[in-house]
Structures are given as structure tokens and as C-alpha cells.
Design a protein around this motif. Structure first.
Motif, PDB file in Angstrom:
ATOM      1  N   ASP A   3      55.730 -16.352 -61.092  1.00 48.83           N
ATOM      2  CA  ASP A   3      54.463 -15.860 -60.535  1.00 48.83           C
ATOM      3  C   ASP A   3      53.743 -16.908 -59.691  1.00 48.83           C
ATOM      4  OD1 ASP A   3      54.599 -13.341 -61.874  1.00 48.83           O
ATOM      5  OD2 ASP A   3      53.824 -14.280 -63.713  1.00 48.83           O
ATOM      6  N   PRO A  15      54.242 -18.752 -56.921  1.00 48.69           N
ATOM      7  CA  PRO A  15      54.023 -18.580 -55.473  1.00 48.69           C
ATOM      8  C   PRO A  15      52.989 -17.493 -55.153  1.00 48.69           C
ATOM      9  CG  PRO A  15      56.363 -18.805 -55.929  1.00 48.69           C
ATOM     10  CD  PRO A  15      55.669 -18.669 -57.262  1.00 48.69           C
ATOM     11  N   GLU A  16      53.003 -16.403 -55.904  1.00 47.62           N
ATOM     12  CA  GLU A  16      52.026 -15.336 -55.664  1.00 47.62           C
ATOM     13  C   GLU A  16      50.620 -15.769 -56.093  1.00 47.62           C
ATOM     14  OE1 GLU A  16      53.488 -10.999 -56.136  1.00 47.62           O
ATOM     15  OE2 GLU A  16      54.604 -12.203 -57.612  1.00 47.62           O
ATOM     16  N   GLU A  25      49.327 -17.772 -53.375  1.00 46.11           N
ATOM     17  CA  GLU A  25      48.993 -16.913 -52.237  1.00 46.11           C
ATOM     18  C   GLU A  25      47.659 -16.204 -52.464  1.00 46.11           C
ATOM     19  OE1 GLU A  25      48.928 -15.538 -48.603  1.00 46.11           O
ATOM     20  OE2 GLU A  25      50.405 -16.995 -49.326  1.00 46.11           O
ATOM     21  N   VAL A  26      47.395 -15.769 -53.692  1.00 46.14           N
ATOM     22  CA  VAL A  26      46.089 -15.158 -53.999  1.00 46.14           C
ATOM     23  C   VAL A  26      44.983 -16.176 -53.735  1.00 46.14           C
ATOM     24  CG1 VAL A  26      44.608 -14.271 -55.854  1.00 46.14           C
ATOM     25  CG2 VAL A  26      46.961 -13.439 -55.636  1.00 46.14           C
ATOM     26  N   GLU A  60      44.329 -16.510 -50.034  1.00 43.66           N
ATOM     27  CA  GLU A  60      43.556 -15.401 -49.463  1.00 43.66           C
ATOM     28  C   GLU A  60      42.092 -15.445 -49.904  1.00 43.66           C
ATOM     29  OE1 GLU A  60      45.186 -11.501 -49.154  1.00 43.66           O
ATOM     30  OE2 GLU A  60      47.247 -12.271 -49.350  1.00 43.66           O
ATOM     31  N   ARG A 120      48.936  -6.899 -62.012  1.00 37.44           N
ATOM     32  CA  ARG A 120      49.779  -6.403 -60.920  1.00 37.44           C
ATOM     33  C   ARG A 120      49.593  -4.900 -60.751  1.00 37.44           C
ATOM     34  NH1 ARG A 120      53.832  -9.375 -59.092  1.00 37.44           N
ATOM     35  NH2 ARG A 120      54.215 -11.400 -60.037  1.00 37.44           N
ATOM     36  N   ASP A 126      54.048  -3.924 -58.688  1.00 34.62           N
ATOM     37  CA  ASP A 126      54.704  -5.236 -58.673  1.00 34.62           C
ATOM     38  C   ASP A 126      54.078  -6.227 -57.675  1.00 34.62           C
ATOM     39  OD1 ASP A 126      56.543  -6.863 -59.982  1.00 34.62           O
ATOM     40  OD2 ASP A 126      57.969  -6.697 -58.324  1.00 34.62           O
ATOM     41  N   HIS A 127      52.846  -5.986 -57.273  1.00 38.05           N
ATOM     42  CA  HIS A 127      52.141  -6.896 -56.375  1.00 38.05           C
ATOM     43  C   HIS A 127      51.033  -7.583 -57.173  1.00 38.05           C
ATOM     44  CE1 HIS A 127      50.700  -8.509 -52.610  1.00 38.05           C
ATOM     45  NE2 HIS A 127      49.499  -8.004 -52.820  1.00 38.05           N
ATOM     46  N   LEU A 128      51.013  -8.904 -57.187  1.00 34.51           N
ATOM     47  CA  LEU A 128      50.011  -9.644 -57.951  1.00 34.51           C
ATOM     48  C   LEU A 128      48.657  -9.541 -57.254  1.00 34.51           C
ATOM     49  CD1 LEU A 128      50.668 -12.845 -59.880  1.00 34.51           C
ATOM     50  CD2 LEU A 128      48.501 -12.576 -58.722  1.00 34.51           C
ATOM     51  N   LEU A 149      42.340 -10.804 -55.302  1.00 30.30           N
ATOM     52  CA  LEU A 149      42.517 -10.595 -53.865  1.00 30.30           C
ATOM     53  C   LEU A 149      41.279  -9.922 -53.285  1.00 30.30           C
ATOM     54  CD1 LEU A 149      46.221  -9.355 -53.536  1.00 30.30           C
ATOM     55  CD2 LEU A 149      45.254 -11.488 -52.663  1.00 30.30           C
TER      56      LEU A 149
END
Length: 193
Positions: free
Chosen positions: A44, A46-47, A50-51, A54, A83, A86-88, A111
């Protein structure tokens, strides 16, 4: 004999704390929308970064290595992810200090397109419930002085401002407000799930 007893007792305490911090991955409903809640895992990271990118205008206050180091500490850290398909969408982390009986929210981020849907509040309530279950005296956190939306959420949950850390945040040196929630043995009655 005394040393054996201390070692054995310490191991039992660590095992109990690891059990207390265990959370089963499951589906949940927040405001009539289905999500998946789980304990954060190394894939998890990398996601999660990324959150952060953003949420913080392209910056990452914590890098991948910092999150990986936190996830290794299963005895005294709990990181949760939400999630959808399947998107964190959101994550939150907390450290637990059994000796001091203090819990500290290390991170929380949702997000931007998903803010205002109750995800942050759900994560905060879940971590506060864990802290209460583990017998913590308080939950603390820092929040940017400019982040009024987060401050309103924390105040809604009962957090009070206890101080200011000048120049706390890396990069822009914005001040942080210290906030604290005193925990009592009473059961929280505002749960959402």
C-alpha cells in the motif's frame, strides 16, 4: 528467576498489544456507500504516498521509507486504509505508547475528491476506539494552523487545543496546533460503520 519473569511478562504484554492492534479487513458502509477497510501493508505504501502528494499539493511530508518503517512496527503502530473498487482513498496512522498510556495520530489523509464523505471521521473514530480499548489515557495529534476543516473535525470528536509548535512543518515551516483528547473508560456512542 526475576529476569526470566520480566522477560516472560514483557513478551506477554507485547503479544497482547499486537493482538489489540490487530484489525480484520472488512467491508463497511459510510453514509450509504460501500468501502473496504484494512490494515495498511507494504504494497500500500506507493498509494499512501500518492494520497499524500494529492492532499499536500505535490509534496510528500513522509516518504515511502518513512511509511515502510512505520508499518514494520506492528507492536506499537496501526495504519488503516480505506479503499473503493481497489483504489486507496484514505489512510490514517497511530502510535501507541503502553508505558505512557498515550496514543498519537501520526498521519491522516483523504483524497481531495473524497473529502467530506465521512472517511476521515470514520478513521479517527476507529483509532480513538482502539486507543480507548487499549486503556490509553489520551490521544494527541498535530494539525496545520491553516487546516481549519481538520480542526473542526477534531473538535467535533472532542479534541482540545493544548499548544502551538512554531515552524513545525518541514518545507514551509507552518505552525502546528497541538491537540489532545482525554479518554475515559466510558464507551463512545458516536460510532459509524
Amino acid at each position: 528467576m526475576e529476569q526470566w519473569y520480566r522477560h516472560h511478562f514483557a513478551r506477554e504484554v507485547q503479544e497482547q498489544q499486537a493482538e489489540d492492534l490487530d484489525i480484520k479487513n472488512h467491508h463497511l458502509t459510510i453514509r450509504d456507500t460501500q468501502y473496504f477497510l484494512g490494515r495498511a501493508q507494504f504494497p500500500d505504501v506507493p498509494e499512501i504516498v500518492e494520497v499524500e502528494r494529492e492532499v499536500y499539493d505535490g509534496k510528500t511530508p513522509w516518504d515511502a521509507q518513512a511509511f515502510a518503517n512505520e508499518l514494520k512496527r506492528k507492536q506499537d503502530r496501526l495504519y488503516l486504509v480505506i479503499r473503493k473498487n481497489d483504489h486507496l482513498l484514505a489512510f490514517a496512522g497511530c502510535s501507541f505508547d503502553l508505558q505512557r498510556q498515550d496514543a498519537h495520530i501520526t498521519n491522516i489523509a483523504v483524497l481531495p475528491d473524497w473529502q467530506g464523505n465521512g472517511l476521515g471521521e470514520f478513521l479517527m473514530r476507529t483509532l480513538v476506539r482502539k486507543a480507548r480499548h487499549m486503556g490509553m489515557r489520551q490521544v494527541t495529534l498535530e494539525v496545520r494552523k491553516s487546516n481549519l476543516r481538520a480542526q473542526q473535525l477534531y473538535q467535533k470528536l472532542g479534541f482540545k487545543q493544548t499548544g502551538i509548535k512554531r515552524g513545525y512543518y518541514f518545507g514551509d515551516h507552518e505552525d502546528a496546533l497541538d491537540m489532545r483528547l482525554s479518554l475515559s473508560p466510558a464507551v463512545e456512542n458516536h460510532d459509524q460503520s
